[in-house]
Scaffold this active site. Structure first.
Site, PDB file in Angstrom:
ATOM      1  N   THR A   1       0.837  -1.190   0.000  1.00  0.00           N
ATOM      2  CA  THR A   1       0.000   0.000   0.000  1.00  0.00           C
ATOM      3  C   THR A   1       0.878   1.249   0.000  1.00  0.00           C
ATOM      4  O   THR A   1       2.091   1.169  -0.222  1.00  0.00           O
ATOM      5  CB  THR A   1      -0.990  -0.033   1.192  1.00  0.00           C
ATOM      6  OG1 THR A   1      -1.900   1.052   1.084  1.00  0.00           O
ATOM      7  CG2 THR A   1      -0.280  -0.001   2.530  1.00  0.00           C
TER       8      THR A   1
ATOM      9  N   LYS B   1       3.556   1.329  -3.961  1.00  0.00           N
ATOM     10  CA  LYS B   1       2.962   0.539  -5.043  1.00  0.00           C
ATOM     11  C   LYS B   1       3.744   0.607  -6.355  1.00  0.00           C
ATOM     12  O   LYS B   1       3.882  -0.411  -7.043  1.00  0.00           O
ATOM     13  CB  LYS B   1       1.505   0.963  -5.269  1.00  0.00           C
ATOM     14  CG  LYS B   1       0.590   0.583  -4.108  1.00  0.00           C
ATOM     15  CD  LYS B   1      -0.855   0.911  -4.390  1.00  0.00           C
ATOM     16  CE  LYS B   1      -1.742   0.475  -3.232  1.00  0.00           C
ATOM     17  NZ  LYS B   1      -3.175   0.674  -3.528  1.00  0.00           N
TER      18      LYS B   1
END
Length: 285
Positions: free
Chosen positions: A69, A73
């Site tokens: 997250t 990413k």
């Protein structure tokens, strides 16, 4: 309900910075317990400048799979040896799979999670009918753009405070995606069928993006990828304007299903409603 784990346990996890707010461990460990698996799902928060070293340390099987997250990413895709078509198209990954030979495969379930959440909470919405406005230009926005284009969105405006970052994203996808600054919102919102907050603004209860949602068509759908709190300031403004809303928790749940299947080799157990569990922990019920 908890399970004792052994040395043969299948280990998955989630990696971000910060990570304390993440509901992913709650969701996956509830599914693990319901299925009686010898497994665990663990949060990790590597230093921002040590992400690649952290991933390399997991090669060879210590961890089967890792959700990724904010803010890692795009770097997750770069560190992988192979990638799915969707991850390559997005230019970002939210799932890394660690193979026994030491290689790492990148995938992106953010887009399918987004579309699944819209189907659940805004049934009948037609993504092909009107332009989309996405607020933010990070890895989450990239996954959303890729999935929305594949679903037939006619045009997507990526709005970011730093226009150059939005332009870098737009250049990846071609002519249907345009980069705009925040000053373009008054012109974009009256035509938008879907507005998505793909930034972290609103996390923890703070103010969300400053877009004037009363300018949107009455049929517009407003989505926030932030899920803590569930009803973010951004979504509350959308509701006050009478617009349909989609919350970030539903997107998290929808993208978690293929992740669980990939890491643990089976579908989540229907014995437990993880949305209800997550809502209780968020203090929403």
């Amino acid at each position: 309900m908890t399970n004792a784990i052994t040395g043969a346990a299948i280990v998955g996890g989630v990696c971000g910075q910060p990570i304390k707010h993440s509901m992913s461990p709650v969701i996956h460990n509830a599914w693990i317990a319901a299925a009686g698996l010898d497994a665990a799902y663990v949060p990790f928060a590597p230093a921002a400048d040590r992400f690649e070293t952290f991933v390399d340390g997991l090669r060879g099987g210590a961890v089967r799979g890792l959700n990724v997250t904010i803010p890692f990413k795009e770097r997750a895709l770069a560190v992988a040896d192979t990638a799915s078509d969707l991850a390559r198209m997005a230019g970002a990954a939210n799932l890394l799979v660690f193979n026994e030979d030491g290689s790492v495969h990148a995938d992106n379930t953010d887009g399918p999670g987004l579309l699944g959440a819209i189907a659940i909470q805004a049934p009948g919405f037609d993504v092909t009918a009107a332009p989309v406005v996405i607020l933010g230009a990070g890895g989450a926005a990239r996954g959303a753009v890729a999935a929305l284009l594949l679903a037939g969105a006619p045009r997507i405006a990526v709005v970011n405070r730093t226009v150059a970052r939005a332009q870098d994203l737009a250049d990846t996808f071609g002519e249907k995606v345009v980069a705009k600054g925040e000053d373009a919102l008054p012109a974009l919102l009256p035509e938008a069928g879907l507005i998505i907050n793909a930034t972290s603004l609103g996390l923890g209860g703070g103010a969300g993006p400053s877009a004037d949602l009363t300018l949107t068509p009455k049929t517009a759908v407003v989505m926030d990828m932030v899920y803590k709190p569930l009803r973010t300031e951004f979504l509350r403004r959308a509701e006050a304007a009478g617009r349909r809303t989609v919350d970030g928790l539903e997107m998290l749940l929808r993208q978690a299903i293929p992740t669980f299947e990939t890491i643990y080799g089976q579908a989540p157990s229907p014995k437990i409603d993880v949305r209800v569990l997550a809502l209780k922990l968020l203090g929403e019920v």
